[in-house]
Motif scaffolding. Sequence first.
Motif, PDB file in Angstrom:
ATOM      1  N   ARG A  72       0.829  -1.212   0.000  1.00 58.13           N
ATOM      2  CA  ARG A  72       0.000   0.000   0.000  1.00 58.13           C
ATOM      3  C   ARG A  72       0.852   1.246   0.000  1.00 58.13           C
ATOM      4  NH1 ARG A  72      -5.185  -1.900   3.554  1.00 58.13           N
ATOM      5  NH2 ARG A  72      -5.801  -3.385   1.946  1.00 58.13           N
ATOM      6  N   GLY A  73       1.975   1.137   0.687  1.00 59.73           N
ATOM      7  CA  GLY A  73       2.892   2.283   0.718  1.00 59.73           C
ATOM      8  C   GLY A  73       3.340   2.634  -0.686  1.00 59.73           C
ATOM      9  N   ARG A  74       3.607   1.589  -1.454  1.00 60.44           N
ATOM     10  CA  ARG A  74       4.084   1.800  -2.814  1.00 60.44           C
ATOM     11  C   ARG A  74       3.000   2.459  -3.661  1.00 60.44           C
ATOM     12  NH1 ARG A  74       7.282  -0.581  -7.017  1.00 60.44           N
ATOM     13  NH2 ARG A  74       7.517   1.272  -8.282  1.00 60.44           N
TER      14      ARG A  74
ATOM     15  N   ALA B 107       0.481   4.254  -2.543  1.00 62.40           N
ATOM     16  CA  ALA B 107       0.301   5.623  -2.059  1.00 62.40           C
ATOM     17  C   ALA B 107       1.382   6.518  -2.657  1.00 62.40           C
ATOM     18  CB  ALA B 107       0.373   5.662  -0.541  1.00 62.40           C
ATOM     19  N   ARG B 108       2.610   5.980  -2.702  1.00 62.59           N
ATOM     20  CA  ARG B 108       3.704   6.768  -3.244  1.00 62.59           C
ATOM     21  C   ARG B 108       3.449   7.084  -4.714  1.00 62.59           C
ATOM     22  NH1 ARG B 108       8.713   3.691  -1.760  1.00 62.59           N
ATOM     23  NH2 ARG B 108       9.068   3.364  -3.985  1.00 62.59           N
TER      24      ARG B 108
ATOM     25  N   VAL C  74      -5.368   8.866  -0.744  1.00 67.22           N
ATOM     26  CA  VAL C  74      -4.493   7.988   0.025  1.00 67.22           C
ATOM     27  C   VAL C  74      -5.221   7.496   1.270  1.00 67.22           C
ATOM     28  CG1 VAL C  74      -2.410   7.937   1.429  1.00 67.22           C
ATOM     29  CG2 VAL C  74      -2.328   8.910  -0.852  1.00 67.22           C
TER      30      VAL C  74
ATOM     31  N   SER D 132      -5.940   3.617   2.334  1.00 66.50           N
ATOM     32  CA  SER D 132      -5.504   2.902   3.520  1.00 66.50           C
ATOM     33  C   SER D 132      -6.678   2.409   4.350  1.00 66.50           C
ATOM     34  CB  SER D 132      -4.596   3.803   4.356  1.00 66.50           C
ATOM     35  OG  SER D 132      -5.308   4.948   4.738  1.00 66.50           O
TER      36      SER D 132
END
Lengths: 872, 116
Positions: free
Chosen positions: A388-390, A392-393, A460, A464
């Motif tokens: 998810r971080g990826r 979001a990035r 974002v 999440s």
Amino acid sequence: MSFISDGLERLRALLLRGRQEREMAEELRFHVDREAAERIRAGDTPESARRAALLAFGGVEQYKESVRDARGVRLLEELGADLRYALRGLRRNPGFTATAVLVLGLGLGATTAVFSVMRAVVLAHLPYPDPDQLVIVVEKNSPTNIWSISTADATAIREQQRSFEAWGVISRDEAALSGTGHPERIAVARASAGYFKAVGVPVARGRLIEPRDEGQDAPPVAIVTNALAERILGGADNALGRAITLDGVSHTVVGVLPPGRDELGGARAPVWPALKLRAPVRRGPFWLRGFGRLKQGVTLEMAATDLAAISRSILPLWSDFPDSLAKLTPISLRERLVGQARGQVGLFAGAVLLVLLLAITNVATLVLVRASAREPEVAVRVMLGAGRGRIARLLVTENIMVTLAAAAAGLLLASFGLKLAVSQLPNLPRIQNATLDWRAVTFALVAALLSGILVSLSPVAALSSRRGIGADARRAGTGRRTNAVRSALVTAEFALALPLLVRAGLLINSFVRLSRVDPGFDPEGLVAVGVALPQARYPDAPEIQRFWQQAEQRLTGIPGVMAFGLASDIPPDLSGNNDNFNLVDHPVPAGQSEPASPWYYVTSGYFGALGVSLLDGRLFTVADSGNGPPAVVVSRTWANKYFPKERPVGRQLIQGGCYACPRTTIVGVVGDIKNLGLATPDEAVYGPVTQSNSRSMNLVVRTSASTPATFRALREAVRALDTELPLQESTIVDRFDDSLTDPRRWTAVLGAFAAVGMALAALGVFGLMSYVVRQRRREIGVRLALGAQPGTVTKLIVARGMRYALLGSGIGLVMTLALTRRLGTLLFGVSPKDAPTIAVTASLLLGVALVACWLPGRRAARILPLEAISTE
Amino acid sequence: VPPESSELLQGTLEMLVLKALSLTPMHGWGIGRRIDQLSHEAFQVQQGSLYPALQRMLRKGWITSEWRVTENNRRARYYLLTRAGRRQLDAETAAWARASAAVNGILKVRTADGAP
């Protein structure tokens, strides 16, 4: 050395990414082929050999990743991949990209331009050493009544003050410059030696004014600007020692200011003669501006206490000025120079910030729409194991790319906007200095980055908080949460747009009122020529009076001239010439401030030329000569203010605090005219030219002939009397037009901001409702199939959209009413809470919102039930 | 694979690659093949782990690579030992000799004690 080869290899890996990827694939292919060939040679069939070769190798993708890892550029590569991915996504959606870049670019551009103007005008460093130690000293007897100081004040301050490191005075004036070609009228600033010392700016050539230049018998000297030296003295190098003639008096040039410098301590003039003060014989007249540099450690409050004590000490010395409330008061130079502009620029900055916020909100809703359209894609990625971080990035990268592109567009717009502002608002102090420097660029970039992060927040957050990805993946775009965020954003847009619109509405209303003000006469066909007599050739009353009398006589018989007269000042006289007075029948209590009024000197013919009617009493006659008893004519407003219940004609007053002088008698009342400009009250007192001895007058004629012909005739009339007088030609219509230029431009700019704001808000609600209609297509189709009226469907959609518009406008209304403090001074004839203006602008906004909701509503009503249900 | 054993394995693999390349430049598949032969198939080089090891060694400057044409007329990437690589091989060979001598010594002592 291994760290070098390590670094080089990493660099190579990064630079040659594409080639390396290809080589890696080729190497892998070779390996598998070779392995398979080996196995075939050992007796395997081709297919099973290939399968076995791949198996022996292990996971191919895994292998690639670990090779990439070993190359040590993974993080950078991912960033590159994000950027490429984002670019691809943006290219695929040119509509979204263009809209977002344009909307945000507009907001950023306007903000950057206004920021640059604000920096130059309000925040800029004043061009003097330690500028915050500089103060101006004025007389003040109420928060709003401020005037100049007198010779007596200046002398007392010089002798008694303990606050200033340096102290001086300045008198600003105009003078006829002759002896160096064509005679012309120029601004002069006569200043004492202390003034230059306080300002702290050195000369480029020669010397400054010194105390020895101030003596009555000292030879007259002057300092000139570099520009003037270049223009008429053959350059700065040749200027020293040259003579220039000011009002017939020859002055020796002793110093030249540095190039580019024509302003000292807030006064602007090409020539700075030494000021020579005579010993005071009374407290007035008040004609000087005091200027001091505070000692280190002395605050403005301490200086105020010091000066107040001086005011008290000199009050008993002069019987002609009994105002015990009048105090010598220090004002910081910065406050003086920036004060008014701050209000205007502040309004501007507030408006432009609202536009930027609107733009960001708008782009945020666009981003949300895109995010919900991409939900299936994102869901698939998450299922395939993307972090998810990826993701979001990835979203943030994309939005920041959009906002950076917008910043580039914005800077382009800002450089145009700034050029426009500098040319259109020349009256803002120091606006010529406004440039798009690195601070403005940094500002735009930071604003862009922040906007990028801001608009990414909601998608974002939606990402999440998502649960049960798998279930959502196919039927995407139904997220209630996203819709709630969008509704909130649209509501916010209306809350931002309404204050903007109301402000623009108020300014427009104010401007219309201002331009409709009746000046009290018809300015059409009025032509004026200003004449100033040099003291050297016109030293005293007889010469002066003879000249004005002959000049007025020469105006008779000029072709086309229907009426003519003389006046010391002509409307709209923005400088304002005031005098104080005390009514004999209704004196102010002892120790109180006397009232003051605008005071002009005119001939009776002037009223005729303007077409101002005599309402009571008489105009001036030969009886009102220099030897006769002083007489004045007052305006109707003045009469109503000071004699509300009595007839003013025949009453007397004490003029200018001169209790020893003969009393002045009011002989007549005339109609009101806007002497001081359209926004000011009509109060005025007129004295006869014969009793003024003013060396500066305007010949005013009403003519049916053309303006150039009239100017020519007036020039000839003056030249017949004196060939060396510089003349100032103007028409009253132009003067009024000029006085409206600034308000017109402020209004236009704010109006443009408001229009953009309204368009953005409308776009926002239009986008939301179109999206809702698309989302509920099936449901609407079913309703229509079950017999719902198309009108009902439209109403449903419109009602939903208008809910946000109404709620937002309501919040905006509360904000509008809470934030009116600064606006009052910029408005004419309209309260900052003017109900009709608020009602009209709010209706306009809601009307536009209604159209913006009705368009998607109508589309909803036209959905074909069968098609909507069968397509999924 | 637990990190401490992978460290050893990685170092060992690199040493074997250096040894294989000290004889003649070779492509990846050939290196794997050569290690199998040299060790009489005692080491089974996981083919997928060979290439990351080659990348690491490229970065350390022990080897370089270039594209050549094989005997069968195919393009393949050949790896060559550099001087730094040769020094590394010598150093590792010496280190290995010391270490294995020490270990052998220990094992002999224990054998002399009569342990199994």
